[in-house]
Design a protein around this motif. Structure first.
Motif, PDB file in Angstrom:
ATOM      1  N   ARG A  39      12.021  29.530 -54.154  1.00 50.12           N
ATOM      2  CA  ARG A  39      13.076  28.735 -54.784  1.00 50.12           C
ATOM      3  C   ARG A  39      12.562  27.356 -55.173  1.00 50.12           C
ATOM      4  N   SER A  67       9.978  37.813 -53.206  1.00 51.17           N
ATOM      5  CA  SER A  67      11.436  37.774 -53.220  1.00 51.17           C
ATOM      6  C   SER A  67      12.029  39.178 -53.353  1.00 51.17           C
ATOM      7  N   GLY A  70      12.594  39.589 -49.691  1.00 54.21           N
ATOM      8  CA  GLY A  70      13.189  38.427 -49.027  1.00 54.21           C
ATOM      9  C   GLY A  70      12.644  38.200 -47.623  1.00 54.21           C
ATOM     10  N   SER A  73      14.411  32.068 -46.335  1.00 52.57           N
ATOM     11  CA  SER A  73      15.312  31.286 -47.198  1.00 52.57           C
ATOM     12  C   SER A  73      14.583  30.725 -48.415  1.00 52.57           C
ATOM     13  N   ASP A  76      14.829  34.361 -50.561  1.00 52.36           N
ATOM     14  CA  ASP A  76      16.075  35.123 -50.586  1.00 52.36           C
ATOM     15  C   ASP A  76      17.230  34.190 -50.926  1.00 52.36           C
ATOM     16  N   PRO A  77      17.805  34.317 -52.133  1.00 52.71           N
ATOM     17  CA  PRO A  77      18.871  33.392 -52.539  1.00 52.71           C
ATOM     18  C   PRO A  77      20.135  33.503 -51.698  1.00 52.71           C
ATOM     19  N   SER A  78      20.256  34.576 -50.908  1.00 51.54           N
ATOM     20  CA  SER A  78      21.442  34.729 -50.065  1.00 51.54           C
ATOM     21  C   SER A  78      21.337  33.916 -48.775  1.00 51.54           C
ATOM     22  N   LEU A  79      20.149  33.375 -48.505  1.00 48.99           N
ATOM     23  CA  LEU A  79      19.938  32.562 -47.312  1.00 48.99           C
ATOM     24  C   LEU A  79      19.837  31.090 -47.694  1.00 48.99           C
ATOM     25  N   GLU A  80      20.412  30.249 -46.880  1.00 52.25           N
ATOM     26  CA  GLU A  80      20.375  28.817 -47.138  1.00 52.25           C
ATOM     27  C   GLU A  80      19.146  28.182 -46.480  1.00 52.25           C
TER      28      GLU A  80
END
Length: 224
Positions: A39, A67, A70, A73, A76-80
């Motif tokens: 990211r 990715s 994942g 974070s 993986d865009p679902s993790l912050e």
């Protein structure tokens, strides 16, 4: 003729000082960066600019989308990306599974292809986020594996050495050396969250700020 060195260059603080250290030792530089679905891909822009400024012989950017599965974070865009804690004892969610193992394996292939016997990686087991692939035992094991799995190491008696010059150094010590080597710190990018400006609160930003403060050096990258 100068010796060739493959330098893992993320565009961050550690890898950039490592690049300039290898340069100061007279190596011809072959920089290797990875677009792995992170990211904070802005670091790749930094890596390209730094490689150009350092006059590397060649800069390879390898695409491999970690990715796809994942597990971090950073990929993986679902993790912050959680706020940092420089005193943490657990492995943070920013750990990317086996990332340095993958990177060093690719670096070994690149090194053998171009006839380089030296690989540089800017990991430290002193000031780091608890990542298992930043430890000396891992680096030594990878060097052994590389030399058992390459023709250069296994058949030609031309072993490849993995250099981790900051493995027992603090980031503050690294920054002081970088000052002597005229490292363009203002061009580096460390923030895990990406964006236009460093967030200042992720693990990487906190460790960076702490290191510059301890070194007594202004972080010019924070002027942006």
């Amino acid at each position: 003729m100068n010796k060739k060195a493959v330098v893992l260059l993320s565009g961050g603080l550690d890898s950039t000082v490592t690049l300039y250290l290898a340069k100061s030792r007279g190596f011809d530089l072959y920089a290797l960066s990875f677009d792995y679905g992170q990211r904070h891909s802005r670091e790749l822009d930094a890596a390209k600019a730094i490689a150009k400024k350092a006059n590397v012989k060649e800069h390879q950017v390898v695409s491999m989308k970690l990715s796809q599965w994942g597990g971090s974070s950073l990929t993986d865009p679902s993790l912050e990306v959680e706020d940092g804690d420089i005193n943490r004892n657990d492995i943070p969610v920013t750990y990317v599974p086996a990332r340095n193992m993958i990177f060093l394996s690719v670096a070994a292939s690149y090194a053998e292809a171009i006839g380089a016997r030296d690989i540089f990686i800017g990991v430290s087991q002193v000031d780091y986020s608890g990542y298992v692939d930043c430890r000396q035992t891992f680096i030594e094991a990878m060097e052994t594996a590389i030399n058992k799995g390459t023709v250069m190491g296994a058949e030609k008696n031309l072993p490849i050495r993995v250099h981790a010059p900051f493995i027992h150094k603090t980031k503050a010590e690294e920054i002081k050396l970088g000052e002597q080597l005229n490292v363009p710190f203002e061009m580096t990018w460390s923030c895990y969250r990406g964006g236009e400006k460093p967030c200042g609160t992720c693990d990487s930003c906190l460790l960076r700020a702490k290191a510059f403060a301890e070194a007594g050096v202004e972080d010019k990258a924070m002027r942006i």
